[in-house]
Design an enzyme around this catalytic site. Structure first.
Site, PDB file in Angstrom:
ATOM      1  N   ASN A 106      41.368  83.609  79.471  1.00 60.45           N
ATOM      2  CA  ASN A 106      40.676  82.577  79.721  1.00 60.45           C
ATOM      3  C   ASN A 106      41.628  81.181  79.497  1.00 60.45           C
ATOM      4  O   ASN A 106      42.199  80.785  78.631  1.00 60.45           O
ATOM      5  CB  ASN A 106      39.583  82.447  78.395  1.00 60.45           C
ATOM      6  CG  ASN A 106      38.459  81.506  79.081  1.00 60.45           C
ATOM      7  OD1 ASN A 106      38.341  81.011  79.877  1.00 60.45           O
ATOM      8  ND2 ASN A 106      37.554  81.564  77.945  1.00 60.45           N
ATOM      9  N   ARG A 161      45.370  79.403  72.138  1.00 70.77           N
ATOM     10  CA  ARG A 161      44.408  78.448  71.375  1.00 70.77           C
ATOM     11  C   ARG A 161      43.025  79.337  70.805  1.00 70.77           C
ATOM     12  O   ARG A 161      42.726  80.182  71.541  1.00 70.77           O
ATOM     13  CB  ARG A 161      44.006  77.311  72.149  1.00 70.77           C
ATOM     14  CG  ARG A 161      45.131  76.347  72.114  1.00 70.77           C
ATOM     15  CD  ARG A 161      44.780  74.920  72.626  1.00 70.77           C
ATOM     16  NE  ARG A 161      45.858  73.981  72.398  1.00 70.77           N
ATOM     17  CZ  ARG A 161      45.727  72.944  72.105  1.00 70.77           C
ATOM     18  NH1 ARG A 161      44.566  72.440  71.501  1.00 70.77           N
ATOM     19  NH2 ARG A 161      46.805  71.885  71.840  1.00 70.77           N
ATOM     20  N   ILE A 187      42.338  86.047  74.979  1.00 74.45           N
ATOM     21  CA  ILE A 187      43.136  85.209  74.757  1.00 74.45           C
ATOM     22  C   ILE A 187      42.892  83.697  75.639  1.00 74.45           C
ATOM     23  O   ILE A 187      43.137  83.969  76.827  1.00 74.45           O
ATOM     24  CB  ILE A 187      44.691  85.693  74.951  1.00 74.45           C
ATOM     25  CG1 ILE A 187      44.786  86.894  74.657  1.00 74.45           C
ATOM     26  CG2 ILE A 187      45.848  84.802  75.095  1.00 74.45           C
ATOM     27  CD1 ILE A 187      46.244  87.840  75.220  1.00 74.45           C
ATOM     28  N   ASP A 188      42.837  82.796  75.043  1.00 71.30           N
ATOM     29  CA  ASP A 188      42.388  81.491  75.416  1.00 71.30           C
ATOM     30  C   ASP A 188      43.797  80.670  75.515  1.00 71.30           C
ATOM     31  O   ASP A 188      44.520  80.543  74.488  1.00 71.30           O
ATOM     32  CB  ASP A 188      41.568  80.585  74.423  1.00 71.30           C
ATOM     33  CG  ASP A 188      40.170  81.307  74.308  1.00 71.30           C
ATOM     34  OD1 ASP A 188      39.626  82.145  75.524  1.00 71.30           O
ATOM     35  OD2 ASP A 188      39.395  81.225  73.457  1.00 71.30           O
ATOM     36  N   VAL A 189      44.053  80.468  76.705  1.00 73.36           N
ATOM     37  CA  VAL A 189      45.564  79.691  77.069  1.00 73.36           C
ATOM     38  C   VAL A 189      45.356  78.247  77.355  1.00 73.36           C
ATOM     39  O   VAL A 189      44.285  77.941  78.181  1.00 73.36           O
ATOM     40  CB  VAL A 189      46.298  80.390  77.857  1.00 73.36           C
ATOM     41  CG1 VAL A 189      46.538  81.887  77.371  1.00 73.36           C
ATOM     42  CG2 VAL A 189      45.721  80.641  79.174  1.00 73.36           C
TER      43      VAL A 189
END
Length: 258
Positions: A172, A142, A129-131
């Site tokens: 991340n 994102r 999970i890119d945040v």
């Protein structure tokens, strides 16, 4: 009994090992296979390898490269990049990789998590999970190297991913990527408290003290880093490094005892 893990994260771009800042401006830092060999010698806990081109370019994983990396790697290996179906995940596991990471494909079609878990087992399914922080507060998820925003709360999506069969969550931070300013401990605590599977945090580590702070404040988690393990010194000279076993054990003990 689970123990904290200290995990180098390698980014592959155009066939080379790179490091980014804020998911932008990839800087070439060497050959991925050579880096794997060095982390073998340094007895790294695990290794994460992410192909940052595959999803953006709409291509499938480079199975030849994955096979080469897996053949060299003597530690648990997690690969991510371009995985869009269970058959690809199964093929990657068959090459000797322990975990398969998915991100954009899981957000676009969450049932993919269940499909891959049914094929290779939940323990091998990692959802990344890119945040990024929102201007008005909170965080948003994102994908596509941070370029595509989704109206998803990272905590709620982490819970949904686990419900669907994810065996591990990697969070991340885009804002902290490559800054070496320390982890987002507040977000880390929120995610850790929300799920009951192993969680790994990536983005911001600039020293072993940052890793120790993450473990001390959040508990038994994975502490992943890129810049910390490929750069050295104020001028960010390229040097593959990792704490020796004694240093690592002392650091983890001190953090857990605090």
């Amino acid at each position: 009994m689970l123990r904290p893990r200290i995990i180098p994260c390698l980014l592959i771009h155009e066939g080379g090992l790179v490091k980014t800042v804020g998911f932008k401006d990839p800087k070439y830092v060497g050959d991925p296979v050579n880096a794997v060999k060095i982390f073998n010698e340094k007895e790294s806990d695990e290794l994460v390898v992410l192909d940052i081109d595959a999803t953006v370019n709409g291509v499938e994983p480079d199975f030849a490269v994955i096979a080469h990396l897996a053949a060299e790697c003597r530690m648990p290996l997690c690969y991510g990049g371009g995985v869009r179906n269970a058959a690809q995940a199964k093929q990657i596991i068959g090459l000797g990789v322990e975990k398969v990471a998915i991100s954009a494909a899981a957000i676009e079609r969450p049932e993919l998590i269940s499909e891959i878990a049914a094929e290779i087992g939940s323990q091998s399914v990692v959802v990344v999970i890119d945040v990024r922080k929102k201007m008005m507060g909170g965080h948003e998820v994102r994908t596509h190297n941070g370029k595509k925003a989704h109206k998803l709360d990272p905590v709620m999506f982490a819970q949904e991913a686990v419900r669907l069969g994810a065996g591990e969550i990697v969070v991340n931070s885009i804002d902290l990527d490559g800054t070496m300013k320390g982890y987002d401990l507040k977000l880390a605590r929120r995610i850790r408290d929300a799920v009951r599977v192993p969680v790994t945090f990536l983005g911001g580590a600039g020293s072993l003290a940052d890793i120790e702070a993450l473990i001390r404040e959040v508990g038994v988690v994975g502490a992943s880093a890129g810049s910390l393990f490929v750069f050295k010194g104020t001028y960010r000279a390229v040097l593959i490094n990792y704490p020796n076993p004694d240093t690592k054990e002392q650091m983890v003990r001190a953090a857990l005892a605090a």
